[in-house]
Enzyme design. Structure first.
Site, PDB file in Angstrom:
ATOM      1  CB  CYS A  47      -0.994   0.105   1.110  1.00  0.00           C
ATOM      2  SG  CYS A  47      -2.092  -1.226   1.477  1.00  0.00           S
ATOM      3  CB  ALA A  48       0.930   4.493  -2.003  1.00  0.00           C
TER       4      ALA A  48
END
Length: 141
Positions: A47-48
């Protein structure tokens, strides 16, 4: 809020701006994850934004019911976490293994509006939940 209630709410929202605001509202309604649960072990890789996911198991039978807590440091992602949790939390591990939250996101018209980075993060979150379900079913056999 149940996933059916969320899907129903989305059916009344015509434009993307309204849907976006609703996703943020869902994120605001998500209970805060205690600081003690914001660990490397609970962090979702891929996940960014930072996303944490905690799994709880009810019962030790062959098909335990799993509930989830989650959080993110980004408003929109926190809303996506809320939708994912509404989709999977409180269900038996076998049901989680066959349920695809991406179908839900498709139904409510969110998938096509997510950046590729957010879509990848969403897939990572779903993958983590499904692997938890598979692992907990396997651990009792």
């Amino acid at each position: 809020m149940t996933i059916d209630e969320i899907i129903d709410e989305f059916s009344y929202l015509d434009d993307w701006e309204d849907r976006y605001r609703y996703v943020i509202e869902l994120g605001k309604s998500l209970p805060d994850l205690p600081e003690t649960e914001r660990t490397a072990e609970n962090k979702v890789q891929g996940c960014a934004s930072q996303v944490w996911l905690v799994t709880h198991q009810q019962g030790g039978e062959a098909d335990p019911v799993l509930t989830f807590e989650g959080d993110s440091d980004a408003h929109i992602v926190r809303g996506l976490v809320a939708i994912v949790l509404a989709t999977y939390s409180g269900k038996a591990a076998s049901e989680i293994a066959t349920l695809d939250a991406l179908d839900v996101f498709g139904k409510i018209g969110l998938v096509e509006h997510l950046s590729s980075q957010r879509a990848n993060g969403l897939r990572s979150m779903i993958g983590r939940i499904k692997s938890e379900a598979a692992r907990r079913m396997a651990s009792v056999h």
